[in-house]
Write an enzyme that holds these catalytic residues in place. Structure first.
Site, PDB file in Angstrom:
ATOM      1  N   ASP A  39     -40.968  86.828  -5.298  1.00 22.09           N
ATOM      2  CA  ASP A  39     -41.394  85.443  -5.083  1.00 22.09           C
ATOM      3  C   ASP A  39     -42.420  85.064  -6.163  1.00 22.09           C
ATOM      4  O   ASP A  39     -43.415  85.767  -6.332  1.00 22.09           O
ATOM      5  CB  ASP A  39     -42.031  85.363  -3.685  1.00 22.09           C
ATOM      6  CG  ASP A  39     -42.310  83.951  -3.242  1.00 22.09           C
ATOM      7  OD1 ASP A  39     -41.606  83.028  -3.681  1.00 22.09           O
ATOM      8  OD2 ASP A  39     -43.249  83.776  -2.419  1.00 22.09           O
ATOM      9  N   HIS A  40     -42.184  83.997  -6.883  1.00 18.19           N
ATOM     10  CA  HIS A  40     -43.114  83.529  -7.921  1.00 18.19           C
ATOM     11  C   HIS A  40     -43.498  84.608  -8.936  1.00 18.19           C
ATOM     12  O   HIS A  40     -44.687  84.901  -9.142  1.00 18.19           O
ATOM     13  CB  HIS A  40     -44.397  82.949  -7.314  1.00 18.19           C
ATOM     14  CG  HIS A  40     -44.162  81.722  -6.493  1.00 18.19           C
ATOM     15  ND1 HIS A  40     -43.872  80.498  -7.051  1.00 18.19           N
ATOM     16  CD2 HIS A  40     -44.143  81.532  -5.159  1.00 18.19           C
ATOM     17  CE1 HIS A  40     -43.690  79.611  -6.086  1.00 18.19           C
ATOM     18  NE2 HIS A  40     -43.839  80.206  -4.925  1.00 18.19           N
ATOM     19  N   ASP A  45     -41.129  82.171 -12.180  1.00 16.96           N
ATOM     20  CA  ASP A  45     -41.807  80.885 -12.001  1.00 16.96           C
ATOM     21  C   ASP A  45     -42.677  80.595 -13.219  1.00 16.96           C
ATOM     22  O   ASP A  45     -43.824  81.036 -13.304  1.00 16.96           O
ATOM     23  CB  ASP A  45     -42.656  80.903 -10.728  1.00 16.96           C
ATOM     24  CG  ASP A  45     -43.424  79.600 -10.552  1.00 16.96           C
ATOM     25  OD1 ASP A  45     -43.219  78.663 -11.360  1.00 16.96           O
ATOM     26  OD2 ASP A  45     -44.239  79.516  -9.615  1.00 16.96           O
ATOM     27  N   GLU A  93     -37.980  77.570 -11.372  1.00 14.22           N
ATOM     28  CA  GLU A  93     -38.649  76.410 -10.754  1.00 14.22           C
ATOM     29  C   GLU A  93     -38.906  75.352 -11.808  1.00 14.22           C
ATOM     30  O   GLU A  93     -39.401  75.654 -12.898  1.00 14.22           O
ATOM     31  CB  GLU A  93     -39.975  76.824 -10.095  1.00 14.22           C
ATOM     32  CG  GLU A  93     -40.736  75.622  -9.508  1.00 14.22           C
ATOM     33  CD  GLU A  93     -41.882  76.016  -8.579  1.00 14.22           C
ATOM     34  OE1 GLU A  93     -41.749  77.018  -7.844  1.00 14.22           O
ATOM     35  OE2 GLU A  93     -42.921  75.319  -8.596  1.00 14.22           O
ATOM     36  N   GLY A 119     -48.885  76.632   1.761  1.00 10.09           N
ATOM     37  CA  GLY A 119     -50.045  76.837   2.628  1.00 10.09           C
ATOM     38  C   GLY A 119     -50.219  75.750   3.671  1.00 10.09           C
ATOM     39  O   GLY A 119     -49.315  74.946   3.911  1.00 10.09           O
ATOM     40  N   GLY A 163     -42.799  76.144   0.352  1.00 12.52           N
ATOM     41  CA  GLY A 163     -43.754  75.502   1.266  1.00 12.52           C
ATOM     42  C   GLY A 163     -43.097  75.092   2.565  1.00 12.52           C
ATOM     43  O   GLY A 163     -43.288  73.982   3.046  1.00 12.52           O
ATOM     44  N   VAL A 165     -40.781  80.573   3.441  1.00 12.26           N
ATOM     45  CA  VAL A 165     -41.767  80.460   4.523  1.00 12.26           C
ATOM     46  C   VAL A 165     -42.692  81.672   4.483  1.00 12.26           C
ATOM     47  O   VAL A 165     -42.215  82.815   4.442  1.00 12.26           O
ATOM     48  CB  VAL A 165     -41.065  80.399   5.904  1.00 12.26           C
ATOM     49  CG1 VAL A 165     -42.099  80.281   7.019  1.00 12.26           C
ATOM     50  CG2 VAL A 165     -40.078  79.240   5.973  1.00 12.26           C
ATOM     51  N   THR A 222     -46.827  81.140   5.330  1.00 12.99           N
ATOM     52  CA  THR A 222     -48.026  80.848   6.131  1.00 12.99           C
ATOM     53  C   THR A 222     -47.754  80.838   7.634  1.00 12.99           C
ATOM     54  O   THR A 222     -48.486  81.459   8.409  1.00 12.99           O
ATOM     55  CB  THR A 222     -48.598  79.475   5.695  1.00 12.99           C
ATOM     56  OG1 THR A 222     -48.825  79.530   4.283  1.00 12.99           O
ATOM     57  CG2 THR A 222     -49.898  79.159   6.405  1.00 12.99           C
TER      58      THR A 222
HETATM   59  P1  13P Z   1     -45.709  78.505   2.846  1.00 10.52           P
HETATM   60  O1  13P Z   1     -46.764  79.560   2.871  1.00 10.52           O
HETATM   61  O2  13P Z   1     -46.274  77.136   2.817  1.00 10.52           O
HETATM   62  O3  13P Z   1     -44.713  78.705   3.935  1.00 10.52           O
HETATM   63  O4  13P Z   1     -44.926  78.648   1.453  1.00 10.52           O
HETATM   64  C1  13P Z   1     -44.238  79.834   1.194  1.00 10.52           C
HETATM   65  C2  13P Z   1     -43.605  79.785  -0.147  1.00 10.52           C
HETATM   66  O5  13P Z   1     -43.145  78.770  -0.618  1.00 10.52           O
HETATM   67  C3  13P Z   1     -43.524  81.061  -0.885  1.00 10.52           C
HETATM   68  O6  13P Z   1     -42.907  80.918  -2.116  1.00 10.52           O
END
Ligand code: 13P
Length: 295
Positions: A82-83, A104, A134, A179, A209, A231, A233
């Protein structure tokens, strides 16, 4: 089974539903994610960020946990960075056995984003792995980035970006942010832009997000072409709350039982989310997709 993200997302694109991509930093979370996918007959993507790799779980260890769990279930599971910002992190996870990587470079200016993304896409594709890029920039909710129109993805630029980089799926900025949103405010999403992006690109699109973005927003985003929802947070919140409640109810509760409470709460949260985004009951992919299982 462990498969690439491309296998999973092409089917989601064809059948107009979305797959959860969930951040995972330990064994209990991995069990909650794979357990939820198995219960729901849903494909799923497991994400870990470079920061989480450094602080919580090295990619070489996560691969072992995820492969072990994924091999025991029929549902397709992808493991994705991720990223990934640094070149070294992208290469490290590919060597460790991840099936997919997100590069990213969205914080760089456009040509640099193209250059970095194209390079990682070429290396990953040579290894039979899939790649997410992205364009535009999905920022941070507490910074108010969800409302910053200059960060949103431009449709013409997206066409050029995909053509030149060869990414398998694209994270787009349409109004969500990472977040917690201040005061639980629900973000306003640019659905018109999403529709234009989907019509132009016709490929799997990714929404980052996915926490606190509002069920109605999420359902609509899926109906207009989002196929992967990240997802983190909200998953962690559900796990944390269940553990805090368990300790409050029984201050002498055993450490292992506290972990199980957190795991069960996270699994339930994931199953509920999978139902909303339409991935429940979708694991029956064509035999061609399944043949591409990652060794
Ligand atoms: P959230 O923490 O807002 O769910 O976002 C997670 C995210 O986009 C990880 O790449």
């Amino acid at each position: 089974m462990l498969v690439t993200m491309k296998n999973i997302l092409e089917n989601a694109n064809d059948e107009n539903y979305a797959v959860m991509a969930i951040n995972c930093t330990n064994m209990e979370q991995a069990k909650a994610i794979v357990g939820a996918a198995n219960e729901e007959n849903a494909p799923v993507i497991i994400n870990i960020s470079p920061r989480q790799m450094k602080a919580h779980c090295e990619p070489e260890l996560l691969v072992k946990i995820v492969k072990h769990l994924a091999e025991k279930v029929p549902v397709p599971v992808a493991l994705n960075l991720d990223h990934g910002i640094e070149y070294e992190d992208c290469i490290r996870v590919m060597e460790a056995g991840f099936s997919s990587v997100m590069i990213d470079a969205s914080s760089f200016e456009y040509e640099e984003n193209v250059r970095r993304t194209k390079l990682i896409a070429r290396i990953a594709h040579d290894r039979g792995l899939s790649v997410e890029g992205e364009l535009g920039h999905v920022g941070v909710a507490v910074n108010g980035d969800d409302g910053k129109l200059d960060l949103y993805t431009d449709v013409e630029q997206a066409l050029d970006f995909v053509k030149r980089t060869g990414v398998d799926c694209l994270a787009v900025a349409i109004g969500t942010a990472h977040g917690n949103y201040p005061k639980n405010m629900i973000p306003k999403l640019d659905f018109e832009r999403l529709e234009e992006l989907k019509n132009a690109l016709k490929m799997p699109l990714v929404l980052h997000g996915g926490s606190g973005a509002g069920e109605e927003n999420i359902r609509k985003a899926v109906s207009l072409g989002i196929n992967k929802i990240n997802v983190c947070t909200d998953l962690f919140k559900h796990g944390r709350q269940a553990m805090a409640d368990a300790i409050q109810a029984n201050p002498k509760i055993d450490y292992m039982d506290v972990q199980i409470e957190g795991q069960n709460a996270m699994q339930k949260f994931i199953q509920d989310y999978m139902k909303v985004i339409g991935s429940s009951g979708k694991y029956n992919f064509s035999s061609t997709s399944l043949a591409a299982e990652v060794e």
